[in-house]
Design an enzyme around this catalytic site. Structure first.
Site, PDB file in Angstrom:
ATOM      1  N   GLY A   1       0.903  -1.151   0.086  1.00 51.85           N
ATOM      2  CA  GLY A   1      -0.105   0.061   0.056  1.00 51.85           C
ATOM      3  C   GLY A   1       0.853   1.263  -0.098  1.00 51.85           C
TER       4      GLY A   1
ATOM      5  N   GLN B   1       2.974   9.852   1.188  1.00 51.06           N
ATOM      6  CA  GLN B   1       4.370   9.326   1.366  1.00 51.06           C
ATOM      7  C   GLN B   1       5.405   9.578   0.437  1.00 51.06           C
ATOM      8  OE1 GLN B   1       2.261   5.185   2.034  1.00 51.06           O
ATOM      9  NE2 GLN B   1       4.121   5.018   3.490  1.00 51.06           N
TER      10      GLN B   1
ATOM     11  N   CYS C   1       5.187  -0.018   7.393  1.00 59.98           N
ATOM     12  CA  CYS C   1       4.832   1.132   6.796  1.00 59.98           C
ATOM     13  C   CYS C   1       5.983   1.553   5.919  1.00 59.98           C
ATOM     14  CB  CYS C   1       4.499   2.409   7.795  1.00 59.98           C
ATOM     15  SG  CYS C   1       3.930   3.923   6.449  1.00 59.98           S
ATOM     16  N   LEU C   2       6.143   2.015   4.654  1.00 58.84           N
ATOM     17  CA  LEU C   2       7.301   1.986   3.910  1.00 58.84           C
ATOM     18  C   LEU C   2       7.893   3.461   4.456  1.00 58.84           C
ATOM     19  CD1 LEU C   2       6.102   1.141   0.313  1.00 58.84           C
ATOM     20  CD2 LEU C   2       7.487   0.269   1.878  1.00 58.84           C
TER      21      LEU C   2
ATOM     22  N   HIS D   1      -5.151   1.775   7.095  1.00 63.50           N
ATOM     23  CA  HIS D   1      -3.703   2.285   7.244  1.00 63.50           C
ATOM     24  C   HIS D   1      -3.546   3.454   6.256  1.00 63.50           C
ATOM     25  CE1 HIS D   1       0.742   1.409   7.848  1.00 63.50           C
ATOM     26  NE2 HIS D   1       0.566   2.165   6.581  1.00 63.50           N
ATOM     27  N   GLU D   2      -4.049   3.250   5.020  1.00 56.83           N
ATOM     28  CA  GLU D   2      -3.663   4.216   3.988  1.00 56.83           C
ATOM     29  C   GLU D   2      -4.713   5.388   4.419  1.00 56.83           C
ATOM     30  OE1 GLU D   2      -1.085   3.813   2.527  1.00 56.83           O
ATOM     31  OE2 GLU D   2      -0.770   1.879   2.964  1.00 56.83           O
TER      32      GLU D   2
ATOM     33  N   HIS E   1      -3.101   7.652   6.504  1.00 55.23           N
ATOM     34  CA  HIS E   1      -1.959   8.634   6.080  1.00 55.23           C
ATOM     35  C   HIS E   1      -2.502   9.895   5.453  1.00 55.23           C
ATOM     36  CE1 HIS E   1       1.666   6.396   6.155  1.00 55.23           C
ATOM     37  NE2 HIS E   1       1.333   5.177   5.583  1.00 55.23           N
TER      38      HIS E   1
HETATM   39 NI    NI Z   1       2.080   3.299   5.771  1.00 59.48          NI
END
Ligand code: NI
Length: 179
Positions: A46, A51, A99-100, A141-142, A145
């Site tokens: 994701g 991000q 998470c990236l 989760h997204e 963000h």
């Molecule tokens: Ni994330």
């Protein structure tokens, strides 16, 4: 193929409120294509536009079906523009999330097991549906963000401090390797 740099904590842009996408056009679709290239290369399942330091209400998900014997994983790219969570289930699920933007750190997070949501697809068409399982966790989760929230905000202070300490240590080690 364009890979865009992924920002990491403590970059303050990750705490920004993303602004609604006003037009779903070719320019946006080019950004979405770059987002998929970037996410697959990372690799991740994701990625939210914020991000990439682009605070707009847009994220992509690809849970990729488990690879069949000897085959490649099957890509299932999903695009969510201006997503809204309408209702959440009382029942919850716990997944080990990463998470990236918080590289190589994971923690168990409890979230509603399913959500009813509305969004625009890559053609700008409104979609509505129920998501559950891993997709529901990823969707939440997204969506977080887009509101400046990270998965570490959902865990205890003790666990969060541990994650941040490990990340600092990892970054130091990486620096030593390069030096
Ligand atoms: Ni994330």
């Amino acid at each position: 193929m364009s890979l865009l740099p992924i920002i990491e904590i403590p970059d303050p842009v990750l705490r920004a409120q993303s602004a609604p996408v006003e037009r779903v056009d070719d320019e946006l679709r080019r950004l979405i294509a770059d987002m998929f290239d970037t996410m697959y290369a990372a690799p991740g399942i994701g990625l939210a536009a914020v991000q990439l330091a682009i605070p707009r209400r847009l994220f992509i998900i690809d849970l990729q079906d488990p690879e069949e014997e000897g085959g490649e994983p099957v890509k299932k790219p999903l695009v969510f523009i201006n997503p809204e969570i309408l209702t959440s289930s009382d029942e919850t699920n716990v997944y080990n999330e990463g998470c990236l933007s918080i590289p190589d750190q994971y923690a168990e997070v409890e979230r509603p097991a399913s959500v009813r949501a509305r969004w625009l697809d890559a053609d700008g068409k409104q979609q509505e549906g129920e998501v559950d399982g891993l997709l529901a966790t990823c969707f939440q989760h997204e969506t977080d963000h887009l509101n400046g929230i990270l998965f570490i905000d959902h865990i205890s202070r003790l666990r969060r401090d541990m994650v941040l300490k490990k990340l600092t240590k990892l970054r130091k080690e990486n620096k030593n390797l390069v030096a």
